[in-house]
Design an enzyme around this catalytic site. Structure first.
Site, PDB file in Angstrom:
ATOM      1  N   PRO A 159       8.249  -6.204  -4.467  1.00  0.00           N
ATOM      2  CA  PRO A 159       9.131  -5.235  -5.124  1.00  0.00           C
ATOM      3  C   PRO A 159      10.144  -4.530  -4.236  1.00  0.00           C
ATOM      4  CG  PRO A 159       6.967  -4.262  -4.777  1.00  0.00           C
ATOM      5  CD  PRO A 159       6.868  -5.700  -4.328  1.00  0.00           C
ATOM      6  N   TYR A 160      10.094  -4.758  -2.922  1.00  0.00           N
ATOM      7  CA  TYR A 160      10.984  -4.054  -2.010  1.00  0.00           C
ATOM      8  C   TYR A 160      11.822  -5.038  -1.205  1.00  0.00           C
ATOM      9  CZ  TYR A 160       7.930  -0.116  -3.081  1.00  0.00           C
ATOM     10  OH  TYR A 160       7.211   0.850  -3.742  1.00  0.00           O
ATOM     11  N   GLY A 161      12.847  -4.504  -0.522  1.00  0.00           N
ATOM     12  CA  GLY A 161      13.618  -5.325   0.392  1.00  0.00           C
ATOM     13  C   GLY A 161      12.798  -5.719   1.600  1.00  0.00           C
ATOM     14  N   HIS A 196      11.581   0.889  11.979  1.00  0.00           N
ATOM     15  CA  HIS A 196      10.356   1.584  11.588  1.00  0.00           C
ATOM     16  C   HIS A 196       9.256   1.463  12.646  1.00  0.00           C
ATOM     17  CE1 HIS A 196      10.743   3.426   7.711  1.00  0.00           C
ATOM     18  NE2 HIS A 196      11.257   2.341   7.140  1.00  0.00           N
ATOM     19  N   CYS A 211       0.787  -1.226   0.000  1.00  0.00           N
ATOM     20  CA  CYS A 211       0.000   0.000   0.000  1.00  0.00           C
ATOM     21  C   CYS A 211       0.825   1.285   0.000  1.00  0.00           C
ATOM     22  CB  CYS A 211      -0.962   0.000   1.196  1.00  0.00           C
ATOM     23  SG  CYS A 211      -2.336  -1.156   1.013  1.00  0.00           S
ATOM     24  N   GLN A 212       2.079   1.205   0.393  1.00  0.00           N
ATOM     25  CA  GLN A 212       2.910   2.409   0.337  1.00  0.00           C
ATOM     26  C   GLN A 212       3.276   2.707  -1.118  1.00  0.00           C
ATOM     27  OE1 GLN A 212       7.113   2.412   1.710  1.00  0.00           O
ATOM     28  NE2 GLN A 212       6.431   3.820   3.313  1.00  0.00           N
ATOM     29  N   HIS A 238      16.475  -2.545   9.777  1.00  0.00           N
ATOM     30  CA  HIS A 238      15.807  -1.365   9.216  1.00  0.00           C
ATOM     31  C   HIS A 238      14.304  -1.434   9.448  1.00  0.00           C
ATOM     32  CE1 HIS A 238      15.394   2.043   6.416  1.00  0.00           C
ATOM     33  NE2 HIS A 238      14.277   1.438   6.034  1.00  0.00           N
ATOM     34  N   ASP A 251       5.613   7.454  -6.065  1.00  0.00           N
ATOM     35  CA  ASP A 251       6.443   6.371  -6.597  1.00  0.00           C
ATOM     36  C   ASP A 251       7.482   6.896  -7.589  1.00  0.00           C
ATOM     37  OD1 ASP A 251       5.231   4.439  -5.083  1.00  0.00           O
ATOM     38  OD2 ASP A 251       3.991   3.636  -6.699  1.00  0.00           O
ATOM     39  N   ARG A 284      12.629  -7.489  -7.024  1.00  0.00           N
ATOM     40  CA  ARG A 284      12.983  -6.413  -6.099  1.00  0.00           C
ATOM     41  C   ARG A 284      13.483  -5.216  -6.899  1.00  0.00           C
ATOM     42  NH1 ARG A 284      17.361  -7.199  -1.184  1.00  0.00           N
ATOM     43  NH2 ARG A 284      17.173  -5.112  -0.251  1.00  0.00           N
ATOM     44  N   MET A 285      12.835  -4.054  -6.756  1.00  0.00           N
ATOM     45  CA  MET A 285      13.139  -2.910  -7.610  1.00  0.00           C
ATOM     46  C   MET A 285      14.573  -2.422  -7.434  1.00  0.00           C
ATOM     47  SD  MET A 285       9.739  -0.569  -8.022  1.00  0.00           S
ATOM     48  CE  MET A 285       9.495  -0.193  -6.288  1.00  0.00           C
ATOM     49  N   LYS A 286      15.110  -2.563  -6.251  1.00  0.00           N
ATOM     50  CA  LYS A 286      16.507  -2.176  -6.021  1.00  0.00           C
ATOM     51  C   LYS A 286      17.430  -2.869  -7.006  1.00  0.00           C
ATOM     52  CE  LYS A 286      20.172  -2.545  -2.549  1.00  0.00           C
ATOM     53  NZ  LYS A 286      20.529  -2.979  -1.180  1.00  0.00           N
ATOM     54  N   TYR A 324      16.421   8.278   2.349  1.00  0.00           N
ATOM     55  CA  TYR A 324      17.114   7.374   3.260  1.00  0.00           C
ATOM     56  C   TYR A 324      18.508   7.916   3.601  1.00  0.00           C
ATOM     57  CZ  TYR A 324      13.739   3.760   1.727  1.00  0.00           C
ATOM     58  OH  TYR A 324      12.612   3.041   1.431  1.00  0.00           O
ATOM     59  N   GLU A 328      12.349   7.666   6.681  1.00  0.00           N
ATOM     60  CA  GLU A 328      13.445   6.816   6.234  1.00  0.00           C
ATOM     61  C   GLU A 328      14.818   7.261   6.720  1.00  0.00           C
ATOM     62  OE1 GLU A 328      12.908   4.043   5.273  1.00  0.00           O
ATOM     63  OE2 GLU A 328      10.922   4.032   4.348  1.00  0.00           O
TER      64      GLU A 328
END
Length: 614
Positions: A270-272, A303, A141-142, A299, A379, A566-568, A387, A322
């Site tokens: 898609p994220y870490g 949060h 959702c983010q 990390h 996005d 993963r987008m990274k 970060y 971040e």
């Protein structure tokens, strides 16, 4: 009254949601549709607010009723916001005439369905899962995708509690970003799970997962969840979770969320990681087999205080989530793995920041710590800038006041702002009040706050880190950069490096002129790069090979692109493959077009933009 969030269409400054209860019917995996009923408890906070306006995107609103009387309420779904379609459409509900005065507490019930195009939900066929037997769905959702999951005031400015009941077919388990009540109630072919989140959260922390899931206990308040095929591997990988939680509590104060569970998602996540309260989502690319990447959990744990308890007021101030989380994470790393490891990881962070600034361009306003996001999808602004540039500011302050005082401030920061949302000026004001004596003594006189907040590009200050842990990386990188046919290397040189040192070694090579193909082949052979299970090492090696025009690595790049989403990793590799000479551009385009369905919608959209695919 204007909103303080440019990315919401809601009227949260007039009527604010305080609690919601969501009922989800058994998901339609074939049609890729969720059917929901949401009961919203709101409070009128301005005079004569005649409407409740919620954010939606790709939702079908079936009906809206007054939860207090059962009467049908008038509503309309506005048109899609033309300047930024990602903002969706406002759902405009006429409040009952006796519920419009300041202090009124209307209750609104909405029946709705999601769309197969919902950007918040990824639906997986059984073949896309580890078990190959059951379908799977998960949400992300983010930043502003919750509006495609449920009608909501989709802004971090609004925090609310929630409860839910989710019905799924037997054989599947539902989890949410909340505490689960019991083990579920079975009726016929279905089972219903109930959840409650008693701590107010912003909408982007809403999370739902449905799949064939199992759990293993990894601590007194923690389980790890995943498909049974990898759950034991995940339990091993994240066995230090309680140590990290305790380290965080010693700095930031008590953990207030009850449970801290981890969910290892399928590769398309898609994220870490995603810091959903009570249920952190993590990528399976962390499963290196030796716990070498488990510190990413530090990390997400951080949060729980910085982001989830103290939250950025809107996405322009994302660094308050971040940057602070990177800072607290670094303190956990120091407590668990040592101060030298902390400094080494921050060196990696600086490289990541430089990559983001290079990608956007040093004058791009999206590289500002506090960018302007009017009519911009958050996005599109996502990068390592909030970060790492945020961390750099906080680390500068640490060098001024000292580590112990900065730790004390961090605890006061959480205590003062918990359950609230803040912007950068509110943070600065409280920080200077906390360090009133230091401020009066002129310790912060050299800091140009506006330049830090609003100037694009690299920060006006480069941290000076302890480089003792990176000296072996530097000397080895220099030897490879000067390599000739007679230079000898051994596998032990790389094996002696920690995971973080291995990443730093490759980063340093990436910062040097491209290695020749012959040298790259030698490095690949001596250090067995094709066999590396560590995704961070593998990612940097593939980038290094592409930079040196080592075309033999193309099949390995494609393999890595198709193994995970993963987008990274995938975004830089697609861009760099696309920019290669010869067949690279065509291979990048063909690979993405043929396989874009394996990626989460967020990742697919961003890769398409990177490659210029319509």
């Amino acid at each position: 009254m204007a909103s303080n969030d440019p990315c919401t269409l809601s009227n949260h400054n007039q009527v604010t949601v305080s609690h919601w209860h969501l009922s989800i019917s058994p998901p339609n995996f074939e049609a890729k549709i969720l059917t929901g009923k949401i009961r919203i408890n709101a409070r009128v906070i301005s005079d004569n607010a005649t409407q409740l306006i919620l954010d939606t995107r790709d939702l079908t609103i079936v009906n809206v009723i007054d939860g207090l009387t059962g009467l049908t309420l008038s509503f309309k779904l506005g048109s899609v916001y033309e300047k930024c379609p990602a903002f969706g459409s406002p759902l405009i509900i006429d409040l009952p005439s006796d519920q419009t005065s300041h202090g009124s507490t209307p209750m609104i019930i909405i029946d709705y369905t999601t769309s197969p195009e919902s950007s918040a939900v990824q639906w997986l066929e059984p073949a896309q899962t580890a078990g190959k037997q059951y379908p799977y769905l998960f949400t992300q959702c983010q930043a502003i995708h919750c509006r495609s999951l449920l009608p909501v005031q989709d802004t971090p400015s609004v925090k609310s509690t929630y409860s839910a009941d989710v019905t799924v077919p037997k054989g599947l388990t539902a989890l949410m970003s909340a505490v689960r009540e019991g083990e579920g109630t079975a009726v016929g072919e279905f089972i219903t799970f109930k959840f409650e989140q008693k701590v107010p959260i912003p909408s982007y922390l809403t999370a739902l997962v449905i799949g064939a899931l199992e759990s293993r206990r990894i601590g007194p308040r923690s389980h790890v969840w995943s498909e049974k095929e990898i759950v034991d591997k995940a339990a091993f990988e994240f066995s230090q979770t309680e140590d990290m939680l305790k380290a965080a509590e010693s700095i930031a104060g008590p953990y207030l969320w009850g449970v801290y569970d981890l969910l290892v998602l399928p590769p398309s996540f898609p994220y870490g990681g995603m810091e959903n309260p009570c249920l952190t989502f993590v990528t399976p690319t962390l499963l290196a087999g030796d716990k070498s990447l488990a510190n990413v959990v530090a990390h997400e744990i951080s949060h729980s205080w910085t982001g989830n308890l103290v939250t950025n007021k809107n996405w322009e101030h994302f660094w308050l989530n971040e940057g602070f989380t990177r800072y607290l994470e670094s303190l956990i790393v120091a407590a668990v793995w040592g101060e030298k490891e902390r400094h080494l990881q921050q060196m990696l962070g600086w490289k990541s920041l430089q990559d983001s600034v290079d990608k956007f361009g040093p004058t791009n306003p999206l590289t500002s710590l506090v960018p302007t996001l009017s009519d911009i999808d958050p996005d599109d602004a996502f990068s390592s800038v909030p970060y790492e540039k945020g961390f750099a500011l906080l680390y500068l302050l640490e060098t001024i006041v000292g580590l112990d005082k900065m730790k004390g401030y961090l605890r006061s920061h959480v205590e003062n702002f918990k359950y609230k949302t803040i912007d950068s000026n509110e943070w600065k004001e409280f920080f200077l009040q906390h360090f009133e004596k230091e401020n009066d003594d002129g310790l912060f006189a050299s800091i140009d706050w506006d330049k830090w907040f609003y100037s694009p590009g690299m920060p006006p200050y480069q941290p000076q880190y302890d480089v003792s842990a990176s000296s072996a990386c530097s000397s080895l990188a220099e030897r490879w950069s000067q390599c000739n046919d007679d230079t000898e290397f051994t596998a032990n040189e790389f094996e002696a490096l920690s995971s973080t040192q291995g990443q730093e070694f490759l980063n340093q090579l990436l910062n040097k002129p491209p290695l020749s193909v012959n040298v790259l082949k030698k490095l690949e052979t001596v250090y067995k790069m094709k066999e590396r299970a560590n995704s961070e090492i593998r990612f940097r090696w593939l980038r290094l090979a592409l930079k040196g025009k080592y075309v033999d690595v193309y099949p390995h790049v494609v393999q890595f692109l198709l193994e995970q989403g993963r987008m990274k990793f995938v975004r830089p590799l697609y861009r760099e493959l696309y920019n290669c000479d010869g067949d690279g551009k065509k291979l990048a385009m063909d690979t993405f077009i043929a396989n874009k369905g394996i990626y989460h919608g967020i990742a697919s959209t961003m890769i398409a933009k990177d490659l210029g695919v319509n």
